[in-house]
Scaffold this motif. Structure first.
Motif, short mmCIF file in Angstrom:
data_model
loop_
_atom_site.label_atom_id
_atom_site.label_comp_id
_atom_site.label_asym_id
_atom_site.label_seq_id
_atom_site.Cartn_x
_atom_site.Cartn_y
_atom_site.Cartn_z
N THR A 96 0.85 -1.18 0.00
CA THR A 96 0.00 0.00 0.00
C THR A 96 0.89 1.24 0.00
N ILE A 97 0.38 2.32 -0.54
CA ILE A 97 1.12 3.58 -0.53
C ILE A 97 0.29 4.63 0.19
N PRO A 98 0.95 5.53 0.92
CA PRO A 98 0.22 6.56 1.67
C PRO A 98 -0.44 7.56 0.73
N GLU A 99 -1.65 7.92 1.04
CA GLU A 99 -2.41 8.83 0.20
C GLU A 99 -3.48 9.49 1.05
N GLY A 100 -4.09 10.54 0.54
CA GLY A 100 -5.19 11.17 1.24
C GLY A 100 -4.89 12.59 1.66
N PRO A 101 -5.90 13.30 2.20
CA PRO A 101 -5.76 14.71 2.55
C PRO A 101 -4.62 15.04 3.50
N ALA A 102 -4.35 14.17 4.46
CA ALA A 102 -3.25 14.45 5.39
C ALA A 102 -1.93 14.55 4.65
N TRP A 103 -1.74 13.68 3.67
CA TRP A 103 -0.49 13.69 2.92
C TRP A 103 -0.41 14.88 1.96
N TRP A 104 -1.54 15.27 1.40
CA TRP A 104 -1.53 16.45 0.54
C TRP A 104 -1.17 17.69 1.37
N ALA A 105 -1.73 17.76 2.58
CA ALA A 105 -1.43 18.88 3.46
C ALA A 105 0.03 18.88 3.90
N LEU A 123 15.69 30.08 9.99
CA LEU A 123 15.90 28.96 10.90
C LEU A 123 14.65 28.10 11.09
N ALA A 124 13.58 28.41 10.37
CA ALA A 124 12.36 27.59 10.46
C ALA A 124 12.63 26.21 9.88
N ARG A 125 12.08 25.20 10.51
CA ARG A 125 12.27 23.83 10.04
C ARG A 125 10.97 23.01 10.05
N THR A 126 9.91 23.54 10.64
CA THR A 126 8.69 22.76 10.81
C THR A 126 7.46 23.61 10.46
N TRP A 127 6.54 23.02 9.71
CA TRP A 127 5.28 23.71 9.44
C TRP A 127 4.14 22.70 9.46
N PHE A 128 3.01 23.14 9.98
CA PHE A 128 1.82 22.30 10.09
C PHE A 128 0.75 22.80 9.14
N GLY A 129 0.02 21.88 8.54
CA GLY A 129 -1.04 22.26 7.64
C GLY A 129 -2.21 21.30 7.74
N THR A 130 -3.32 21.70 7.16
CA THR A 130 -4.49 20.84 7.11
C THR A 130 -5.27 21.17 5.84
N VAL A 131 -6.32 20.44 5.60
CA VAL A 131 -7.11 20.66 4.39
C VAL A 131 -7.87 21.97 4.49
N GLU A 132 -8.20 22.56 3.35
CA GLU A 132 -8.84 23.86 3.33
C GLU A 132 -10.22 23.86 3.99
N ASP A 133 -10.93 22.75 3.89
CA ASP A 133 -12.29 22.70 4.46
C ASP A 133 -12.31 22.10 5.87
#
Length: 215
Positions: A96-105, A123-133
């Protein structure tokens, strides 16, 4: 919902020994997971200088990625894109391969932190994201995580290799006396190094994220 992480090596093309860098990153990940197991699927190389992993929550990802960074030697560093959302693995029959909104984000997040490094936050190294909706409450949590990550990365990126080791030790519950013995220095020197680097706030942040306590 899960926190998917995509990581890559900062400045990988300029490294004299890419193999050694990869091995040091793997050792850092393995040590972090051995001391404080938080991952659903620990970070692992997928192709080139990219790694991927999954964590149950944003807090678990933030805590674990801190430990990884603190474990890295001078000259080797990673950046991380963390995407929070659903995961929908694709079944290829033999794997299986990872897929889905979490991976797009996560992909968008690592692109964002790389862009930040070029402009406002070198010096930034980390960023968090989520889906638009995403739910507004989730988006608020992600915004808070990014505000925290920017400040934390600034501190960690400014630390020496020894200070990172000391900070890691405090995160996992080791006493200053134990750390002094390991480093062959006085306990006073450990205390001074931690104080001058602002390590106490990094440790307290880690403890809050991982719900751990230390002496």
């Amino acid at each position: 919902m899960i926190a998917a992480v995509i990581a890559d090596i900062v400045g990988s093309r300029g490294l004299a020994d890419r193999g050694a860098a990869q091995r040091s990153i793997r050792a850092a990940i393995e040590r972090a997971e051995a001391d404080v197991p938080l991952a659903v699927s620990p970070l692992a190389p997928v192709v080139g200088d990219e790694l991927q992993g999954e964590y149950p929550t944003i807090a678990a990802a933030a805590a674990s990625l801190l430990l990884v960074r603190l474990n890295l030697p001078d000259g080797v560093d990673c950046r991380f894109g963390v995407g929070f959302g659903d995961v929908q693995p694709v079944d290829l029959g033999d794997r299986t391969i990872p897929e889905g909104p979490a991976w797009w984000a996560a992909r968008s997040a690592i692109e964002r932190v790389e862009a930040l490094q070029q402009r406002a936050a070198p010096l930034a190294r980390t960023w968090f994201g989520t889906v638009e909706d995403a739910d507004p409450s989730v988006r608020q949590i992600v915004a808070l995580a990014n505000a925290y990550a920017l400040s934390r990365d600034q501190l960690v990126s400014s630390m020496s290799e020894r200070t990172r080791r000391l900070t890691y030790g405090r995160c996992v519950g080791r006493s200053q006396r134990e750390l002094a013995i390991d480093e062959g220095i006085t306990q006073s020197a450990v205390s001074q190094a931690l104080a001058s680097a602002g390590s106490a706030v990094v440790v307290e942040g880690f403890l809050a994220l991982s719900a751990r306590e230390t002496s």
